[in-house]
Design a protein around this motif. Structure first.
Motif, PDB file in Angstrom:
ATOM      1  N   GLN A  98       0.829  -1.053   0.020  1.00  0.00           N
ATOM      2  CA  GLN A  98      -0.007   0.154   0.079  1.00  0.00           C
ATOM      3  C   GLN A  98       0.974   1.273  -0.142  1.00  0.00           C
ATOM      4  O   GLN A  98       1.098   1.993   0.873  1.00  0.00           O
ATOM      5  CB  GLN A  98      -0.904   0.000   1.121  1.00  0.00           C
ATOM      6  N   TYR A  99       1.358   1.651  -1.292  1.00  0.00           N
ATOM      7  CA  TYR A  99       2.374   2.651  -1.259  1.00  0.00           C
ATOM      8  C   TYR A  99       1.589   3.719  -2.525  1.00  0.00           C
ATOM      9  O   TYR A  99       2.645   3.810  -3.338  1.00  0.00           O
ATOM     10  CB  TYR A  99       3.654   2.317  -1.557  1.00  0.00           C
ATOM     11  N   PRO A 100       0.646   4.053  -2.383  1.00  0.00           N
ATOM     12  CA  PRO A 100      -0.012   4.718  -3.522  1.00  0.00           C
ATOM     13  C   PRO A 100       0.612   6.176  -3.540  1.00  0.00           C
ATOM     14  O   PRO A 100       0.479   6.919  -4.826  1.00  0.00           O
ATOM     15  CB  PRO A 100      -1.410   4.925  -3.137  1.00  0.00           C
ATOM     16  N   SER A 101       1.303   6.686  -2.690  1.00  0.00           N
ATOM     17  CA  SER A 101       1.840   8.058  -2.470  1.00  0.00           C
ATOM     18  C   SER A 101       3.075   8.101  -3.112  1.00  0.00           C
ATOM     19  O   SER A 101       3.811   8.957  -3.452  1.00  0.00           O
ATOM     20  CB  SER A 101       2.037   8.511  -0.970  1.00  0.00           C
ATOM     21  N   ALA A 102       3.907   6.862  -3.623  1.00  0.00           N
ATOM     22  CA  ALA A 102       5.305   6.685  -3.675  1.00  0.00           C
ATOM     23  C   ALA A 102       5.275   6.829  -5.305  1.00  0.00           C
ATOM     24  O   ALA A 102       4.580   6.264  -5.903  1.00  0.00           O
ATOM     25  CB  ALA A 102       5.769   5.311  -3.199  1.00  0.00           C
ATOM     26  N   ASP A 103       6.446   7.457  -5.623  1.00  0.00           N
ATOM     27  CA  ASP A 103       6.800   7.771  -7.340  1.00  0.00           C
ATOM     28  C   ASP A 103       8.090   6.595  -7.176  1.00  0.00           C
ATOM     29  O   ASP A 103       8.997   6.738  -6.663  1.00  0.00           O
ATOM     30  CB  ASP A 103       7.277   9.069  -7.443  1.00  0.00           C
ATOM     31  N   ILE A 104       7.769   5.468  -7.879  1.00  0.00           N
ATOM     32  CA  ILE A 104       8.502   4.456  -7.988  1.00  0.00           C
ATOM     33  C   ILE A 104       9.078   4.268  -9.272  1.00  0.00           C
ATOM     34  O   ILE A 104       8.781   4.190 -10.351  1.00  0.00           O
ATOM     35  CB  ILE A 104       7.964   3.147  -7.746  1.00  0.00           C
ATOM     36  N   LEU A 105      10.673   4.562  -9.214  1.00  0.00           N
ATOM     37  CA  LEU A 105      11.641   4.465 -10.550  1.00  0.00           C
ATOM     38  C   LEU A 105      12.337   3.291 -10.433  1.00  0.00           C
ATOM     39  O   LEU A 105      13.187   3.017  -9.407  1.00  0.00           O
ATOM     40  CB  LEU A 105      12.424   5.536 -10.384  1.00  0.00           C
ATOM     41  N   GLY A 106      12.258   2.434 -11.501  1.00  0.00           N
ATOM     42  CA  GLY A 106      13.219   1.159 -11.557  1.00  0.00           C
ATOM     43  C   GLY A 106      14.066   1.489 -12.939  1.00  0.00           C
ATOM     44  O   GLY A 106      13.829   1.937 -13.911  1.00  0.00           O
ATOM     45  N   ASN A 107      15.464   0.964 -12.465  1.00  0.00           N
ATOM     46  CA  ASN A 107      16.234   0.957 -13.512  1.00  0.00           C
ATOM     47  C   ASN A 107      17.200  -0.112 -13.966  1.00  0.00           C
ATOM     48  O   ASN A 107      17.116  -1.080 -13.084  1.00  0.00           O
ATOM     49  CB  ASN A 107      17.173   2.277 -13.418  1.00  0.00           C
ATOM     50  N   ASP A 108      17.590  -0.520 -15.173  1.00  0.00           N
ATOM     51  CA  ASP A 108      18.024  -1.702 -15.708  1.00  0.00           C
ATOM     52  C   ASP A 108      18.882  -1.308 -16.717  1.00  0.00           C
ATOM     53  O   ASP A 108      18.475  -0.396 -17.366  1.00  0.00           O
ATOM     54  CB  ASP A 108      17.302  -2.636 -15.648  1.00  0.00           C
ATOM     55  N   ILE A 109      20.007  -2.018 -17.032  1.00  0.00           N
ATOM     56  CA  ILE A 109      20.744  -2.109 -18.522  1.00  0.00           C
ATOM     57  C   ILE A 109      19.783  -2.596 -19.578  1.00  0.00           C
ATOM     58  O   ILE A 109      20.216  -2.306 -20.904  1.00  0.00           O
ATOM     59  CB  ILE A 109      22.156  -2.464 -18.256  1.00  0.00           C
ATOM     60  N   SER A 110      18.885  -3.129 -19.334  1.00  0.00           N
ATOM     61  CA  SER A 110      18.080  -3.668 -20.432  1.00  0.00           C
ATOM     62  C   SER A 110      16.763  -3.247 -20.345  1.00  0.00           C
ATOM     63  O   SER A 110      16.198  -3.227 -19.479  1.00  0.00           O
ATOM     64  CB  SER A 110      17.960  -5.360 -20.540  1.00  0.00           C
TER      65      SER A 110
END
Length: 316
Positions: A98-110
C-alpha cells in the motif's frame, strides 16, 4: 518507458534495442562490454527472474522488504529492476503493498520491463555503476539479486547514501555462489553442481565482478555511513529435501529455475571466462541436471537481507 526529467537518462537510444545474440540467446546491448552482465535478457531468462521474485518473497514470508520505510514513502528507487516485477508490486494498491503515494523508479541496463504498469511506476535504462545524476533524493533505495553483476559495491553503497534523504532507508537483498551440503556424510567435491558454483565464481572474478556479495553487505552498508543497520540470513535450499513446508516450496521453485535455464545462466560465463566451447558447456549442464536430482546432496545457499538508515542529521 517514460522519461525521468530528474535523471540524465532522458531517452532510450536505438542502440539499446540492438541486442546481441549468442548461441540462440539474447543479451543486452547497453554498453560495449562482454563482461558487463553475463546473463541473457530474453523471455526465458525473464521468466526465471520472475520465478526468483517469488522465491525471494516466499523467503521473506510474503513481504517485499524488511526496512521500516513507513506508510507514505514519496520516492523509491529500485536498482537493477530486471523485469520490474518488484517495482510493480510495490506500486499496486494491494493488501500487501500500500504505497499509492510513492513515485517508484526502476532502472536496468536492459529495457525488458512491461509497458503497462501502475500509474506511479516508471522505468529507465541506466547503468547503476556509472555516476548517478538525480535532482532529488529518495526515501527508500532497494536492490536485490545483483550477484555476479556489480564490480564496485562500495561505490554503489556510497552513491546510495548520497541519494538517500536524511532519515531514509536502503535495503540490499542478495546471495553468494557458495552452495554447501547439509548432509555431513556427502562428498560435495565430486558433485558437478558444486564444481559449477566454483567455476562461475572464478569466471566472473576474471572480469572484476563480485560473485559473493551477500556476506559482505552489512560491512559495506555500515562503511557507507548508514546507521541502524540490520542484517538477516535466510536459507535457500535446492530441491524438495527439506521437511519444513515453506523451505520445501522454496527448494522446489529453486531447482525448477535452475533446471529450466541452466545453460542460459552458464553459457557466457564459462565461454568467456573459462574459454569453454558451447558444446563443452552443454555437456557440463547435462551433468549438473543429473546431479541436482540427487536428493541426498541436500544443497543449500543463503539469502542475505541488509537494511540501514541515513542519519536524520546528515548534511548530504
Amino acid at each position: 518507458m517514460g522519461d525521468d526529467i530528474e535523471s540524465y537518462t532522458t531517452s532510450l537510444k536505438s542502440s539499446v534495442l540492438q541486442y546481441r545474440y549468442e548461441n540462440g540467446r539474447r543479451y543486452h546491448a547497453f554498453v560495449d562490454d562482454d563482461g558487463k552482465y553475463m546473463f541473457p535478457n530474453d523471455e526465458e531468462e525473464n521468466d526465471r527472474l520472475d520465478l526468483w521474485h517469488h522465491i525471494q518473497t516466499l523467503s521473506l514470508s510474503g513481504k517485499h522488504h524488511l526496512a521500516p520505510i513507513g506508510d507514505q514513502p514519496q520516492r523509491i528507487l529500485d536498482i537493477g529492476t530486471g523485469t520490474g516485477i518488484w517495482a510493480c508490486d510495490m506500486g499496486r494498491c494491494s493488501k500487501e503493498c500500500q504505497y499509492p503515494s510513492a513515485d517508484i523508479l526502476g532502472n536496468d541496463i536492459s529495457p525488458i520491463q512491461p509497458t503497462v504498469v501502475p500509474v506511479n511506476v516508471r522505468f529507465e535504462v541506466d547503468d547503476v555503476e556509472k555516476n548517478w545524476v538525480y535532482s532529488q533524493k529518495f526515501d527508500y533505495i532497494h536492490s536485490r539479486y545483483m550477484t555476479c553483476s556489480i564490480r564496485d559495491w562500495p561505490k554503489l553503497m556510497k552513491q546510495s547514501y548520497q541519494f538517500t534523504k536524511p532519515g531514509g532507508w536502503v535495503e540490499f537483498q542478495d546471495y553468494d555462489l557458495h552452495w554447501y551440503t547439509t548432509n555431513k556424510d556427502y562428498n560435495v567435491t565430486d558433485n558437478p553442481f558444486f564444481r559449477w558454483s566454483q567455476l562461475m565464481a572464478e569466471s566472473v572474478r576474471k572480469y572484476g565482478i563480485e560473485p559473493d556479495p551477500g556476506p559482505k553487505l552489512k560491512q559495506w552498508v555500515e562503511d557507507a555511513g548508514f546507521v541502524n543497520v540490520s542484517a538477516h540470513v535466510f536459507p535457500i535450499p535446492m530441491g524438495t529435501w527439506p521437511k519444513d513446508k515453506r523451505l520445501k516450496e522454496i527448494g522446489a521453485f529453486n531447482i525448477l529455475s535452475m533446471l529450466d535455464n541452466l545453460e542460459g545462466i552458464t553459457m557466457r560465463a564459462l565461454k568467456t571466462g573459462m574459454r569453454w566451447s558451447a558444446d563443452e558447456v552443454k555437456v557440463f549442464c547435462a551433468q549438473i541436471r543429473n546431479a541436482l536430482r540427487d536428493k541426498s546432496a541436500r544443497f543449500q545457499s543463503n539469502f542475505y537481507v541488509v537494511y540501514g538508515q541515513k542519519p536524520q542529521d546528515a548534511v548530504s
